[in-house]
Design a protein around this motif. Structure first.
Motif, mmCIF file in Angstrom:
data_model
loop_
_atom_site.group_PDB
_atom_site.id
_atom_site.type_symbol
_atom_site.label_atom_id
_atom_site.label_comp_id
_atom_site.label_asym_id
_atom_site.label_seq_id
_atom_site.Cartn_x
_atom_site.Cartn_y
_atom_site.Cartn_z
ATOM 1 N N VAL A 203 3.137 -2.830 -3.789
ATOM 2 C CA VAL A 203 1.794 -2.163 -4.454
ATOM 3 C C VAL A 203 1.863 -1.817 -6.075
ATOM 4 O O VAL A 203 1.027 -1.486 -6.418
ATOM 5 N N GLY A 204 3.108 -2.209 -6.461
ATOM 6 C CA GLY A 204 3.281 -2.390 -7.684
ATOM 7 C C GLY A 204 4.266 -1.098 -8.419
ATOM 8 O O GLY A 204 4.847 -0.315 -7.458
ATOM 9 N N SER A 217 3.856 13.356 -6.381
ATOM 10 C CA SER A 217 2.145 12.731 -6.366
ATOM 11 C C SER A 217 1.922 11.354 -6.249
ATOM 12 O O SER A 217 1.017 11.149 -5.527
ATOM 13 N N VAL A 218 2.915 10.810 -6.939
ATOM 14 C CA VAL A 218 2.772 9.215 -6.625
ATOM 15 C C VAL A 218 2.865 8.863 -4.976
ATOM 16 O O VAL A 218 2.130 8.009 -4.622
ATOM 17 N N VAL A 219 3.862 9.381 -4.416
ATOM 18 C CA VAL A 219 4.204 9.292 -3.177
ATOM 19 C C VAL A 219 2.790 9.558 -2.188
ATOM 20 O O VAL A 219 2.353 8.683 -1.421
ATOM 21 N N THR A 220 2.316 10.652 -2.585
ATOM 22 C CA THR A 220 1.217 11.452 -1.866
ATOM 23 C C THR A 220 -0.120 10.442 -2.173
ATOM 24 O O THR A 220 -0.846 9.934 -1.045
ATOM 25 N N SER A 221 -0.449 10.043 -3.373
ATOM 26 C CA SER A 221 -1.797 9.209 -3.618
ATOM 27 C C SER A 221 -1.268 7.784 -2.941
ATOM 28 O O SER A 221 -2.327 7.012 -2.546
ATOM 29 N N THR A 222 -0.102 7.032 -3.199
ATOM 30 C CA THR A 222 0.334 5.905 -2.605
ATOM 31 C C THR A 222 0.039 5.849 -1.011
ATOM 32 O O THR A 222 -0.414 4.977 -0.499
ATOM 33 N N LEU A 223 0.580 6.922 -0.466
ATOM 34 C CA LEU A 223 0.397 6.927 1.154
ATOM 35 C C LEU A 223 -0.972 6.841 1.549
ATOM 36 O O LEU A 223 -1.338 6.374 2.457
ATOM 37 N N ALA A 224 -1.911 7.752 0.650
ATOM 38 C CA ALA A 224 -3.120 7.690 1.241
ATOM 39 C C ALA A 224 -3.952 6.343 0.828
ATOM 40 O O ALA A 224 -4.762 6.008 1.768
ATOM 41 N N ALA A 225 -3.502 5.813 -0.021
ATOM 42 C CA ALA A 225 -4.123 4.230 -0.410
ATOM 43 C C ALA A 225 -3.529 3.135 0.497
ATOM 44 O O ALA A 225 -4.122 2.173 0.956
ATOM 45 N N HIS A 226 -2.265 3.476 1.050
ATOM 46 C CA HIS A 226 -1.423 2.621 1.644
ATOM 47 C C HIS A 226 -0.729 3.173 3.123
ATOM 48 O O HIS A 226 0.590 3.672 2.800
ATOM 49 N N PRO A 227 -1.530 3.344 3.983
ATOM 50 C CA PRO A 227 -0.887 4.141 5.178
ATOM 51 C C PRO A 227 0.171 3.549 5.877
ATOM 52 O O PRO A 227 1.032 4.144 6.399
ATOM 53 N N ASN A 228 0.255 2.310 5.411
ATOM 54 C CA ASN A 228 1.541 1.443 5.827
ATOM 55 C C ASN A 228 2.818 1.504 4.742
ATOM 56 O O ASN A 228 3.761 0.655 4.985
#
Length: 337
Positions: A203-204, A217-228
């Motif tokens: 995902v970049g 915060s990056v982990v939180t936002s990435t997980l929200a957009a990519h649950p996998n």
């Protein structure tokens, strides 16, 4: 009577004795110098090492390696560095060192553009420059560069991610900031290897600065957009600490794999408690030693290696206590180095 006149009145035998004594002293002096020469070639050179960050464990290990080599080679070494990773802080230190006119400067530039002109100025003043760890856009003024093979280290991080995830799921990189040569190379190697795995959804790269809260915060936002989300690659200590916090806050420690570049005490603890599954360990101890050796070689007219790349390996909970792993864990002091 002049001194010359007094010498002319000396008894011939006395003049002969003085001549013999003078020759003897010259011979004795030469013999004494030969006895003190260990073959190191240090010749009393003065070398200044400017690290990227004072008090940092990575640079502490680099300084330890430099000190060990300086002692072995018989050169004088002083170590300085800025209190934060900032060109505006490092440049005044460099200018002060240039004004002191050491024989050589070893430096880890904190910015590959901002340090270009000041370092060119150092070389123009006849100071031998060796770049250690990081580099600049055009390093042609430097007699040598000694650095980690960060691109290969990034590939090793990708290999560990692939092994841990089975080659499936989403993966994100959390990086510091643009313009830092070492972390850019790590990401380059990581992305190159990861691109060969069709099952990985990359995902970049996300920039968090040297800010653990932003990395979380990056982990939180990435997980929200990519649950996998299956793995996070963090390129340095603070991004790794922040990523571990973000994963922990999501109650996914151990489930989302974390591979970092942190052999500092915090990174070691993360391996022990399971917050991280792997840490890429560089070898700053070797960088410091090689840097001093190349500077002394250049000063003494010996062959110099223009580019030296030191190694790396992945530390895990399983190999953490191996002697070779322990040797290269980062320490601000030289204990255990």
């Amino acid at each position: 009577m002049t001194p010359a006149g007094r010498e002319e009145q000396l008894h011939p035998l006395r003049r002969a004795f003085l001549a013999f004594l003078s020759v003897g002293l010259v011979v004795a002096s030469a013999a004494g110098c030969g006895a003190e020469d260990t073959g190191s070639g240090g010749d009393g050179y003065r070398i200044s090492l400017i690290v990227g960050l004072k008090g940092d464990d990575f640079y502490g290990s680099l300084a330890c390696g430099a000190r060990q080599a300086a002692k072995k080679l018989g050169v004088e070494l002083d170590v300085q560095g800025p209190n934060k990773w900032d060109a505006a802080e490092q440049i005044p230190i460099l200018n002060s060192v240039i004004a002191a006119r050491p024989d050589a400067i070893l430096i880890a530039p904190v910015d590959d553009t901002a340090l270009q002109a000041p370092l060119e100025q150092a070389a123009a003043h006849g100071i031998t420059v060796v770049l250690v760890d990081t580099t600049v856009k055009n390093p042609s003024f430097a007699v040598s560069q000694v650095t980690s093979d960060d691109e290969l280290a990034g590939e090793k991080a990708a290999e560990e991610v692939i092994r841990l995830t089975g080659g499936t799921g989403a993966v994100v990189t959390i990086n510091t900031q643009p313009g830092v040569s070492t972390v850019a190379a790590r990401v380059r190697g990581f992305e190159k290897r990861l691109a060969q795995e069709p099952g990985i959804e990359y995902v970049g790269e996300r920039f968090a600065g040297d800010d653990a809260a932003k990395a979380s915060s990056v982990v939180t936002s990435t997980l929200a957009a990519h649950p996998n989300l299956a793995a996070v690659f963090a390129t340095n200590t603070l991004t790794g600490q922040g990523a571990a916090t973000g994963i922990r806050n999501a109650h996914k420690s151990g489930e989302i794999k974390l591979i970092g570049f942190d052999a500092n005490p915090s990174g070691v603890q993360a391996l022990r408690d399971g917050s991280a599954q792997g840490q890429v360990v560089l070898k700053p101890l070797d960088i410091g030693a090689e840097g001093v050796e190349q500077a002394v070689n250049a000063l003494s007219g010996k062959p110099v290696t223009k580019l030296i790349r030191t190694g790396s390996f992945v530390a895990t909970k399983d190999n953490l206590d191996d002697p070779e792993t322990q040797k290269y864990l980062y320490r601000e002091s030289c204990t255990g180095a």
